[in-house]
Design an enzyme around this catalytic site. Structure first.
Site, PDB file in Angstrom:
ATOM      1  N   ARG A  26       0.819  -1.215   0.000  1.00  0.00           N
ATOM      2  CA  ARG A  26       0.000   0.000   0.000  1.00  0.00           C
ATOM      3  C   ARG A  26       0.850   1.262   0.000  1.00  0.00           C
ATOM      4  NH1 ARG A  26      -5.436  -0.193   1.039  1.00  0.00           N
ATOM      5  NH2 ARG A  26      -6.249  -2.293   0.864  1.00  0.00           N
ATOM      6  N   ARG A  30      -3.267   6.408  -0.245  1.00  0.00           N
ATOM      7  CA  ARG A  30      -3.568   6.540   1.178  1.00  0.00           C
ATOM      8  C   ARG A  30      -2.707   7.542   1.932  1.00  0.00           C
ATOM      9  NH1 ARG A  30      -6.043   1.310   3.891  1.00  0.00           N
ATOM     10  NH2 ARG A  30      -3.950   0.497   4.119  1.00  0.00           N
ATOM     11  N   ARG A  39      -6.672  11.824  -6.115  1.00  0.00           N
ATOM     12  CA  ARG A  39      -7.915  11.092  -5.841  1.00  0.00           C
ATOM     13  C   ARG A  39      -9.146  11.979  -6.020  1.00  0.00           C
ATOM     14  NH1 ARG A  39     -11.882   8.690  -4.902  1.00  0.00           N
ATOM     15  NH2 ARG A  39     -12.375   7.084  -3.363  1.00  0.00           N
ATOM     16  N   ASP A  76      -6.876  -2.805  -7.521  1.00  0.00           N
ATOM     17  CA  ASP A  76      -7.449  -3.358  -6.287  1.00  0.00           C
ATOM     18  C   ASP A  76      -7.823  -4.816  -6.498  1.00  0.00           C
ATOM     19  OD1 ASP A  76      -8.353  -2.214  -3.509  1.00  0.00           O
ATOM     20  OD2 ASP A  76      -9.851  -3.690  -4.094  1.00  0.00           O
ATOM     21  N   TYR A 151     -15.389 -11.290   0.226  1.00  0.00           N
ATOM     22  CA  TYR A 151     -16.093 -10.034  -0.105  1.00  0.00           C
ATOM     23  C   TYR A 151     -17.289 -10.318  -1.009  1.00  0.00           C
ATOM     24  CZ  TYR A 151     -12.174  -7.368   1.836  1.00  0.00           C
ATOM     25  OH  TYR A 151     -11.235  -6.834   2.683  1.00  0.00           O
TER      26      TYR A 151
END
Ligand code: CP3
Length: 355
Positions: A26, A30, A39, A76, A151
């Site tokens: 990551r 972020r 973003r 992702d 998920y």
């Protein structure tokens, strides 16, 4: 291997180096202010991942700031369910949400066309490879089938009790879902390798809390099938498997899955890593992402311990889980600078006092 081969690939080929390569899970996104700025220009996170120009920029941002030895493509693990026909979106401040699980037969029919729906990620890889220095490696990735299935089954991130119960309540259905994911994931990884990914990582983030026989069935077997399918397609890029939370079952994993590297989580003992190295694996990990965020003397000391315990064999310095969003950039710079011996000043952090 000659000296121009990226350090990451030399480590994955089993070389013990004068210092380990370093990159952080990551690292893209972020924690970086320039990511947050980028973003705001995307409609939503999924569209961001499917926009090669923007995704390439996000991939390269940490490479400009830090002397990381590898970039990981900005994408992702939940793009695959989308390509199989399940609706996926991200709820601001909450995380992923998925629509109802499609029929297995419908998803099986969608496998063939799924890689074409992910072609933007191939474009991102090509753009990044064209800009990245040859001595820095580019990593492609996908989620582990079980983690992606959790998920898909639950429709969100959770404690995964529902998904684990599903493994017992509807074993045939879960196995069929995992087969669809193995097939689509293998094709996706082949496409990534052909687009410039030089190493491939499988993120099995939810490999914890599984009984040994279940772990064999839903983690080991699918991972082995993915690696075999990708190899059968002629791809030679090394694999890093990340069975996060597997604890004592990491030994089972390493013995049965033909990955070159095993990524270890924060709990991993020094002895476990050395055992894997002695068994012919390259180990990656396992700095606590919370300690990276806190910084200070405890962080410095832990970095020294990790370097000492695993640098005697093939080793890739990394975290035990992804960078936390509120991690100070200076802490990342300090650790990367220590591992590489390079002042981070040269990478656009003037005045941060970390070199
Ligand atoms: O490592 C990298 O820098 C490359 C990109 C990458 C992302 N996700 C970008 C991302 C990678 C390798 C992942 C993997 C991923 N995605 C995993 C496995 C690794 C892990 O951390 O356990 C999982 C479980 C996911 C699913 C996912 N994606 C969740 C649960 C969330 C929401 C919470 C969060 O972590 O932010 C995401 C969103 C996501 N994936 C973001 C990024 C940069 C944040 C999205 C945003 O900017 O709003």
């Amino acid at each position: 291997m000659d000296q121009t081969t990226p350090r990451l690939l030399r480590a994955l080929a089993g070389e013990t180096l004068d210092r380990p390569p370093v990159w952080f899970m990551r690292q893209a996104g972020r924690s970086l202010p320039e990511y947050r700025e980028l973003r705001t220009r995307a409609k939503d996170f999924i569209s961001f991942c499917h926009d090669p120009e923007m995704a390439a920029e996000a991939t390269l941002q940490p490479m400009r700031r830090f002397p990381m030895d590898a970039a990981i493509v900005f994408a992702d693990i939940l793009l695959i369910p989308g390509a199989l026909g399940q609706e996926v979106w991200f709820e601001a401040g909450e995380g992923p949400r998925l629509g109802p699980l499609p029929e297995i037969a419908a998803m099986r029919d969608a496998v063939e066309g799924s890689t074409a729906k992910l072609s933007a990620i191939g474009e991102t890889l090509k753009l990044v490879r064209a800009e990245l220095e040859p001595e820095r490696a580019l990593i492609g990735f996908a989620g582990g089938p079980w983690t992606v299935a959790t998920y898909m089954i639950e429709g969100r991130g959770s404690m995964r009790e529902e998904a684990r119960s599903f493994a017992y309540a509807q074993p045939e259905k879960l196995d069929a879902l995992l087969d669809v994911l193995v097939d689509s994931t293998a094709r996706y990884l082949v496409m990534q390798a052909r687009s410039g990914a030089q190493a491939l990582k499988i993120f099995e983030s939810w490999a914890d809390n599984l009984a040994e026989d279940v772990f064999e069935r839903i983690v080991i077997r699918p991972h082995r099938a993915i690696v075999e399918k990708v190899r059968a397609a002629g791809v030679t890029a090394p694999f890093i498997g990340f069975p996060r939370g597997a604890g004592a079952l990491v030994d089972n994993y390493a013995a049965a899955v033909p990955v070159e590297g095993v990524a270890l989580d924060t709990q991993a003992s020094a002895a476990l890593g050395r055992r894997l190295q002695a068994g012919g694996k390259t180990v990656q990990g396992a700095l606590d992402n919370l300690l990276l965020r806190e910084g200070g003397k405890a962080l410095d000391a832990r970095v020294e311990t990790l370097l000492e315990q695993w640098s005697g064999g093939p080793y890739i310095f990394n975290l035990g889980h992804g960078v936390m969003p509120d991690t100070p950039v200076e802490h990342i710079a300090r650790v990367v600078s220590r591992v590489t011996g390079q002042p981070v000043k040269a990478f656009g952090l003037q005045g941060a006092g970390v070199a």
